[in-house]
Every structure is written in C-alpha cells, then in structure tokens.
Design an enzyme around this catalytic site. Sequence first.
Site, PDB file in Angstrom:
ATOM      1  N   GLY A  19     -17.024   2.007 -15.645  1.00 21.58           N
ATOM      2  CA  GLY A  19     -15.711   1.404 -15.449  1.00 21.58           C
ATOM      3  C   GLY A  19     -15.633   0.386 -14.342  1.00 21.58           C
ATOM      4  N   ARG A  75       1.351   1.656  -3.643  1.00 17.92           N
ATOM      5  CA  ARG A  75       0.129   2.149  -4.278  1.00 17.92           C
ATOM      6  C   ARG A  75      -0.071   3.635  -3.982  1.00 17.92           C
ATOM      7  NH1 ARG A  75      -5.299  -0.994  -3.695  1.00 17.92           N
ATOM      8  NH2 ARG A  75      -5.724   0.300  -5.516  1.00 17.92           N
ATOM      9  N   HIS A  92     -14.892   1.716  -0.529  1.00 19.33           N
ATOM     10  CA  HIS A  92     -13.771   0.833  -0.212  1.00 19.33           C
ATOM     11  C   HIS A  92     -12.630   1.566   0.492  1.00 19.33           C
ATOM     12  CE1 HIS A  92     -15.139  -2.156  -3.568  1.00 19.33           C
ATOM     13  NE2 HIS A  92     -15.827  -2.284  -2.454  1.00 19.33           N
ATOM     14  N   VAL A 143      -9.944   3.545  -4.494  1.00 22.09           N
ATOM     15  CA  VAL A 143      -9.353   4.088  -3.269  1.00 22.09           C
ATOM     16  C   VAL A 143      -8.445   5.285  -3.562  1.00 22.09           C
ATOM     17  CG1 VAL A 143      -9.536   1.944  -1.968  1.00 22.09           C
ATOM     18  CG2 VAL A 143      -7.482   2.366  -3.343  1.00 22.09           C
ATOM     19  N   TYR A 201       0.823  -1.215   0.000  1.00 22.95           N
ATOM     20  CA  TYR A 201       0.000   0.000   0.000  1.00 22.95           C
ATOM     21  C   TYR A 201       0.854   1.260   0.000  1.00 22.95           C
ATOM     22  CZ  TYR A 201      -4.126  -2.801   0.195  1.00 22.95           C
ATOM     23  OH  TYR A 201      -5.111  -3.691  -0.153  1.00 22.95           O
ATOM     24  N   GLU A 225     -16.244  -2.738 -22.348  1.00 19.41           N
ATOM     25  CA  GLU A 225     -17.030  -3.799 -22.975  1.00 19.41           C
ATOM     26  C   GLU A 225     -18.168  -4.164 -22.041  1.00 19.41           C
ATOM     27  OE1 GLU A 225     -14.125  -7.468 -21.556  1.00 19.41           O
ATOM     28  OE2 GLU A 225     -13.947  -6.650 -23.571  1.00 19.41           O
ATOM     29  N   GLN A 231     -15.766   2.717  -6.076  1.00 16.42           N
ATOM     30  CA  GLN A 231     -15.072   1.550  -5.535  1.00 16.42           C
ATOM     31  C   GLN A 231     -13.566   1.800  -5.475  1.00 16.42           C
ATOM     32  OE1 GLN A 231     -17.171  -0.825  -8.706  1.00 16.42           O
ATOM     33  NE2 GLN A 231     -17.165  -2.390  -7.111  1.00 16.42           N
ATOM     34  N   CYS A 239      -1.166   4.422  16.714  1.00 15.31           N
ATOM     35  CA  CYS A 239      -2.381   5.209  16.526  1.00 15.31           C
ATOM     36  C   CYS A 239      -2.257   6.508  17.316  1.00 15.31           C
ATOM     37  CB  CYS A 239      -3.589   4.416  17.004  1.00 15.31           C
ATOM     38  SG  CYS A 239      -5.117   5.376  17.132  1.00 15.31           S
ATOM     39  N   CYS A 270      -8.881   0.720  17.963  1.00 13.27           N
ATOM     40  CA  CYS A 270      -9.923   1.629  18.459  1.00 13.27           C
ATOM     41  C   CYS A 270     -10.795   2.231  17.359  1.00 13.27           C
ATOM     42  CB  CYS A 270      -9.300   2.746  19.290  1.00 13.27           C
ATOM     43  SG  CYS A 270      -8.412   4.018  18.334  1.00 13.27           S
TER      44      CYS A 270
END
Length: 232
Positions: free
Chosen positions: A172, A56, A106, A90, A53, A200, A88, A133, A117
């Site tokens: 999409g 990403r 998402h 992120v 991530y 498609e 959908q 956190c 928490c």
Amino acid sequence: MEKIVILTGAGISAESGLSTFRDEGGLWAQHRIEDVATPEGFARNPALVQGFYNARRVQAAGVHPNAAHKALARLQQDWPGEVMIVTQNVDSLHEAGGARGVIHMHGTLAGALCSACGHRWTAPPEMAVGEPCPACAQPTARPDVVWFGEMPYCMDEIYDHLASASLFAAIGTSGQVYPAAAFVHEAREAGARTVEINLEPTLGASGFDERVVGKATQTVPRWVDQLLARRS
C-alpha cells in the site's frame, strides 16, 4: 529462521477510512502540502497546521484496523522467525490490530514533540498554538510527525533490518517518496526476495520479484495465509 521486513503505506489504512494524499475531498485535498506538512508552513501559520493535525487526530480516533492490519499481526504471532513492520503511516492501526514493535518512520499523530528541547509526550486531542512543553515549558509543541524536508525516524535501525531480511514486502505504498522508495533495492542487495502488494503496480514495481494487485483487505490476508501454509 527467515526474517520478514514489511513496509506499509497509506493504502493499507485507506480501507479503514483514512484519507490519503491523493483522495479527492479528504483532509489533504483541502490544503496544500507545503502549508500543512513542512516546517516552513508551521512557521508561517502554526494555527492552520495545529488545526489540520487536530482534525487528523479526530479522524484517526474514529477508525478501526481492517483485515490487512490484523493479518500482519497474525503473521507476527505465528511466523517462526522475526517479522518487522515499518510504516510510513502516522496512525496507530497496526498496533490496534495487534502488531508489536512497529517502527513509525514518519512519527505518529498520537505524539507531541517540543521543537526546542526534543522532548516527546502524548499529544492532547486538541493541541493549541503555543502549547507548552512539559519538560522545558517552552511554548514550542508541534505534532510528532515527520514533515517534508525532515529526516524520517529510525533510519539506521531500518537499514539494519533490511540488511538481514530474507523477505521484503511493500504494502500500500506509492514507492515514490524517498528514502522508503529505495528500501526494496536495499533488501535485494542483501539477498532478500521482494514482493509488492498494491492496488496497482507502482513506478518502482520492476524492482520487485513478485507483484500482487488488489485491495489490501483481500490480498494481504491471502498472502499471509500462503506464507504460513508454507511453514506449517
């Protein structure tokens, strides 16, 4: 005034350069989904998941909204009724393109979530294993994204929007992942007209009143132009 509810998927961001599940050679092609997109995968190897991530997040920071994102923002601005965008995806390309009030069912790459928490905050560019956190100080930070096996966010709000929609559009998205795959049926039962815009036709294309085939950067601006022309 007519209310429009729009569901977008990976196909609308692909033309900005973000890889999808099905792209060969992209980030997803280098990993098994169960290793990087499930709670079990995170429990087994948090370093792998955080690294995935982080990559990403870097990729998403280097791309820009395309003509489809900007067209939907223009529709929001110029349509006399409400236009609600549910995604959908992120990434934050809808917001970068000018859209407001987008529902990220998402989650977002830009967010961090405490699995202890439930506190949420802006994710650092590089999230480390055991990131504390800021609310409870537990070393339980994770990406604020919905993994397979978890419940998408804001489902009650989304169903309320579908129940009051006059027009529902899916753009999409593969139409294979539930609960989003059932949104067209929810909208139709509420009396909405339905349209699918995709490269498609999908397996669920028969559930739509209208289908538009082609690249999102071409089809979505044209579709928006047509809608606004009818209202002018």
